[in-house]
Design an enzyme around this catalytic site. Sequence first.
Site, PDB file in Angstrom:
ATOM      1  NE  ARG A  57      -3.902  -2.248   2.255  1.00 27.84           N
ATOM      2  CZ  ARG A  57      -3.882  -3.563   2.042  1.00 27.84           C
ATOM      3  NH1 ARG A  57      -2.713  -4.179   1.931  1.00 27.84           N
ATOM      4  NH2 ARG A  57      -5.005  -4.250   1.933  1.00 27.84           N
ATOM      5  CG  ASP A  83      -2.563 -14.282   5.263  1.00 30.12           C
ATOM      6  OD1 ASP A  83      -3.214 -14.979   4.465  1.00 30.12           O
ATOM      7  OD2 ASP A  83      -2.320 -13.079   5.073  1.00 30.12           O
TER       8      ASP A  83
END
Length: 429
Positions: free
Chosen positions: A27, A312
């Site tokens: 990002r 995750d």
Amino acid sequence: MLKKVSGLKKPLKGEITIPSDKSISHRAVMFSSIAEGECIVRNFSSGADCHSTLNLFKQLGVNIDFIDDKTLKISSVGKLKKSDTPLDNGNSGTTMRLVSGILAGQNFDSVLIGDESLSKRPMKRVIEPLTLMGGEIKSVDGHAPLTIHGRSLRGITYTSKLASAQVKSCILLAGLNAEGETTFTEPYTSRDHTERLFEYLDADIKINGTSVTVKPSKLSAKDIEVVGDISSAAFFIVAGLIVKGSDFIIKNVGINPNRSGIIDVVRRMGGGVNIQNERVVAGEPCADIRVQYNDSLNGCVIEGSDIPRLIDELPVIAVLASQAEGEIIVRNAEDLRNKESDRIKCLVEELTKIGINIRETTDGFIVSGKRELNGNATLESYHDHRLAMSFYIAGLVCKNEIAINGFEWTKISFPEFEELMFKLTTLNL
């Protein structure tokens, strides 16, 4: 590459600094590339996925230079240029899904490609809402390659059945360049790195529970320091909890409450993790974590709002569960089947080989501990970096040596993994 792992005879000790957060590194490059001006990004990830993002934005005309191996200088005019060649996303689903939101509202067309693994991952989840915004995207039955015809976009109110930071971020990025407000609502709050970085970079954004609204905005160019990756730290947290006598500190770990589900689950299981030196870096909470071995871990249920906060980390949590009393039950995690591999099916198939009592369910798995792990098997990584590293951690407590096929896939996200593990063992040599 076939990697052999033997059980540790001595504890893990010392101090390590965890590598930078991949989600934020992605990002930082993306958002700085569409902001006008110059900024410095410090502690950028060395993982291959983040470098796919970096190289893609270079193709789109952004000036990005390395000051040193972890520091970038990004200069942008705030507008992207059409690439004459396809934009290669490598193995990175984060890159492809987020960049789709940026490119859908441009005044040019783009083609997004990826490797064999990425080309099998579902993209309809971003194509559908972008189409509702006026975007035009062609795919191969909902998979890459994607051909994006840049169009003027309009804001929408979109309710997602899936709590997904990637889908949310894609739509919010499209909303920066759309007419009117764009609102995204999800059943649970997924990781909010986009929202935090938007606020830090002066976007017009409003958060109300599980809904986020963005108005057309121009991001400001500001320096960004990337905190350490809690998903990477998770492998060491689990190793410290199951390797007898271990006691060490992990420095500079991002503890964003929408990412720190691993810490909450470990505490529910009775594990020893202590948060120290808390601080805020570029809008992200950060701390040092002390991990101590615990021989009395208990089972628990992981479900609902837990899942987006540790999706995750579930493969390595399965390894942790094998050393706990009772059962660990994981529910509502069906999206694990849409990762680099079908992580539910593959996890069950491979961990069973070394003696872990793990059963597959439609939306998760059940692990029954406490088990002595035999080892003496070759485990397949399925080109999945998180599976490969989870199997490595399991190997540390196996009675016999194991081998992991395709271990080189760890370079995708965590090239420093073995180096840091070695550092924690050198005090015992």
